[in-house]
Design a protein around this motif. Structure first.
Motif, mmCIF file in Angstrom:
data_model
loop_
_atom_site.group_PDB
_atom_site.id
_atom_site.type_symbol
_atom_site.label_atom_id
_atom_site.label_comp_id
_atom_site.label_asym_id
_atom_site.label_seq_id
_atom_site.Cartn_x
_atom_site.Cartn_y
_atom_site.Cartn_z
ATOM 1 N N GLN A 116 12.995 11.902 -11.430
ATOM 2 C CA GLN A 116 12.238 11.678 -10.188
ATOM 3 C C GLN A 116 13.058 12.093 -8.977
ATOM 4 O O GLN A 116 14.266 11.882 -8.943
ATOM 5 C CB GLN A 116 11.880 10.191 -10.028
ATOM 6 C CG GLN A 116 10.866 9.659 -11.010
ATOM 7 C CD GLN A 116 10.617 8.179 -10.787
ATOM 8 O OE1 GLN A 116 11.550 7.413 -10.543
ATOM 9 N NE2 GLN A 116 9.363 7.769 -10.867
ATOM 10 N N PRO A 117 12.418 12.641 -7.953
ATOM 11 C CA PRO A 117 13.126 12.891 -6.690
ATOM 12 C C PRO A 117 13.601 11.568 -6.099
ATOM 13 O O PRO A 117 12.998 10.512 -6.333
ATOM 14 C CB PRO A 117 12.055 13.539 -5.806
ATOM 15 C CG PRO A 117 11.010 14.036 -6.742
ATOM 16 C CD PRO A 117 11.020 13.111 -7.918
ATOM 17 N N ALA A 118 14.674 11.600 -5.330
ATOM 18 C CA ALA A 118 15.244 10.369 -4.778
ATOM 19 C C ALA A 118 14.246 9.604 -3.939
ATOM 20 O O ALA A 118 14.180 8.372 -4.006
ATOM 21 C CB ALA A 118 16.484 10.718 -3.952
ATOM 22 N N TRP A 119 13.417 10.292 -3.136
ATOM 23 C CA TRP A 119 12.463 9.589 -2.254
ATOM 24 C C TRP A 119 11.399 8.860 -3.050
ATOM 25 O O TRP A 119 10.877 7.830 -2.609
ATOM 26 C CB TRP A 119 11.831 10.564 -1.255
ATOM 27 C CG TRP A 119 10.935 11.604 -1.880
ATOM 28 C CD1 TRP A 119 11.299 12.803 -2.396
ATOM 29 C CD2 TRP A 119 9.512 11.514 -2.044
ATOM 30 N NE1 TRP A 119 10.208 13.483 -2.880
ATOM 31 C CE2 TRP A 119 9.096 12.716 -2.672
ATOM 32 C CE3 TRP A 119 8.554 10.546 -1.729
ATOM 33 C CZ2 TRP A 119 7.766 12.977 -2.990
ATOM 34 C CZ3 TRP A 119 7.228 10.801 -2.031
ATOM 35 C CH2 TRP A 119 6.837 12.003 -2.655
ATOM 36 N N VAL A 120 11.084 9.368 -4.265
ATOM 37 C CA VAL A 120 10.128 8.682 -5.130
ATOM 38 C C VAL A 120 10.807 7.501 -5.823
ATOM 39 O O VAL A 120 10.258 6.396 -5.889
ATOM 40 C CB VAL A 120 9.556 9.654 -6.180
ATOM 41 C CG1 VAL A 120 8.691 8.896 -7.196
ATOM 42 C CG2 VAL A 120 8.738 10.741 -5.504
ATOM 43 N N ILE B 286 0.834 -1.202 0.000
ATOM 44 C CA ILE B 286 0.000 0.000 0.000
ATOM 45 C C ILE B 286 0.871 1.256 0.000
ATOM 46 O O ILE B 286 0.620 2.209 -0.751
ATOM 47 C CB ILE B 286 -0.937 0.005 1.223
ATOM 48 C CG1 ILE B 286 -1.923 -1.175 1.145
ATOM 49 C CG2 ILE B 286 -1.688 1.323 1.327
ATOM 50 C CD1 ILE B 286 -2.836 -1.137 -0.058
ATOM 51 N N PHE B 287 1.917 1.269 0.822
ATOM 52 C CA PHE B 287 2.778 2.455 0.951
ATOM 53 C C PHE B 287 3.512 2.754 -0.356
ATOM 54 O O PHE B 287 3.465 3.874 -0.880
ATOM 55 C CB PHE B 287 3.782 2.239 2.086
ATOM 56 C CG PHE B 287 4.775 3.354 2.253
ATOM 57 C CD1 PHE B 287 4.374 4.589 2.723
ATOM 58 C CD2 PHE B 287 6.110 3.163 1.926
ATOM 59 C CE1 PHE B 287 5.284 5.628 2.860
ATOM 60 C CE2 PHE B 287 7.028 4.183 2.062
ATOM 61 C CZ PHE B 287 6.615 5.424 2.531
ATOM 62 N N LEU C 294 0.948 8.281 -6.932
ATOM 63 C CA LEU C 294 1.104 9.729 -6.765
ATOM 64 C C LEU C 294 2.057 10.284 -7.809
ATOM 65 O O LEU C 294 1.800 11.351 -8.401
ATOM 66 C CB LEU C 294 1.614 10.034 -5.349
ATOM 67 C CG LEU C 294 1.909 11.508 -5.032
ATOM 68 C CD1 LEU C 294 0.605 12.310 -5.048
ATOM 69 C CD2 LEU C 294 2.602 11.639 -3.682
ATOM 70 N N ASP C 295 3.135 9.547 -8.056
ATOM 71 C CA ASP C 295 4.105 10.023 -9.037
ATOM 72 C C ASP C 295 3.547 9.962 -10.450
ATOM 73 O O ASP C 295 3.702 10.916 -11.227
ATOM 74 C CB ASP C 295 5.380 9.184 -8.946
ATOM 75 C CG ASP C 295 6.464 9.690 -9.879
ATOM 76 O OD1 ASP C 295 6.857 10.854 -9.724
ATOM 77 O OD2 ASP C 295 6.900 8.921 -10.766
ATOM 78 N N VAL C 296 2.880 8.851 -10.798
ATOM 79 C CA VAL C 296 2.370 8.673 -12.164
ATOM 80 C C VAL C 296 1.286 9.692 -12.495
ATOM 81 O O VAL C 296 1.290 10.296 -13.588
ATOM 82 C CB VAL C 296 1.828 7.238 -12.352
ATOM 83 C CG1 VAL C 296 1.059 7.116 -13.661
ATOM 84 C CG2 VAL C 296 2.975 6.239 -12.324
#
Length: 311
Positions: free
Chosen positions: A76-80, A19-20, A27-29
């Motif tokens: 993409q940001p690293a956290w993504v 889920i996480f 969210l990214d897509v």
């Protein structure tokens, strides 16, 4: 026999991770990627306008700078990248483990000689019906456990533990175990004596038999030193359906429940001691060994012959 309990409830942990990581991936897509593209388009339009102006003034510009800028803006940001990118893998593992096959490790000797300590087995999760992950609620009926099946289930006294035993009795069966011999619905189970079995863990020999459980042939062990009676207070749900004496016991299996016993008959904590297994506790049917831990940890390549299906 207790198989494993990874961090309390591995299925729940895997579900939360799915889920996480899935939330970040979606969210990214559907949001962040569009925002990056809009910001990149605006920055590139400004870049092109400035370059056109400089070009009109007679300055020659490098075209590679634009592609580098575009790649930087769309990255993409690293956290993504380090969370959402794991989503497809975690989702695949979750689906395979929840609906198709799940691996288990055998930690004790209660299923000797069928399963050895360290055997890594596979369990079919769908043969007894499709169940919802975590809740373990059956939503699609397929097959019912049969006598002789080797089945993994949630231990009735502690649902965080997975046990593995052989199905001896199905709903409605009358099971009698007297003087270490089974009778099912009045039919005596037949036995063929085999050479004594060496338990490598205990360094002791046990009586070794091939048991014909209403058509299912498999091997069992008996310890001649162990008593015929079943010790304990014999108190468990619907224990009134069982009677015990010095020679053994007789139980009638209630509807929606199963009577389970280990093949290592005198070294197995099973339905004789803690009662029947309800249908909602079923995890799946064990059907094959894919490796033995000793091959990996001790380089004991003789255990490679353990790989394959078993009865």
């Amino acid at each position: 026999m207790n198989l494993q309990s990874i961090l309390g409830n591995f299925a729940l942990i895997l579900f939360i991770l799915t889920i996480f990581t899935g939330a970040i991936w979606f969210l990214d897509v559907f949001v962040l990627a569009k925002q990056r593209k809009a910001a990149a388009d605006a920055a590139l339009a400004e870049f092109d306008s400035r370059r056109a102006k400089l070009s009109a003034e007679g300055l020659k510009l490098e075209t590679s700078n634009r592609e580098e800028l575009k790649a930087t803006l769309l990255r993409q940001p690293a956290w993504v990248e380090y969370t959402g990118s794991f989503f497809p893998v975690i989702l695949l593992v979750f689906c395979l483990r929840s609906f198709l096959y799940e691996p288990f490790k055998i930690p004790s000797s209660s299923m000797l000689p069928t399963l050895l300590v360290g055997d890594l087995i596979l369990v079919n999760k769908f043969t007894y019906g499709i169940r919802l992950p975590i809740l373990n609620k059956k939503i699609i009926e397929i097959n019912q456990p049969q006598r002789g099946d080797v089945m993994v289930f949630k231990y009735p006294k502690d649902m965080s533990l997975d046990y593995i035993k052989r199905v001896i009795g199905v709903p409605g069966d009358k099971i009698t175990y007297k003087n270490k011999r089974l009778t099912v619905n009045g039919q005596e189970v037949t036995y063929k004596e085999l050479p004594d079995f060496l338990d490598e863990e205990r360094l002791t020999y046990a009586k070794h038999y091939e048991e014909n459980l209403t058509g299912v042939h498999h091997q069992i062990l008996n310890d001649e030193r162990a008593p015929t009676y079943v010790s304990g207070d014999h108190y468990f749900p619907q224990s009134e359906l069982c009677s015990y004496d010095t020679e053994g016991f007789t139980c009638t299996v209630p509807k929606g429940h199963y009577f389970m016993m280990g093949d290592n008959r005198d070294n197995s904590a099973d339905s004789r001691y803690w009662g029947f297994v309800p249908d909602e506790n079923i995890v799946g049917k064990a059907f094959g060994i894919w490796m033995n831990q000793n091959v990996i940890t001790n380089f004991d390549f003789s255990k490679l012959k353990r790989i394959g299906s078993f009865q």
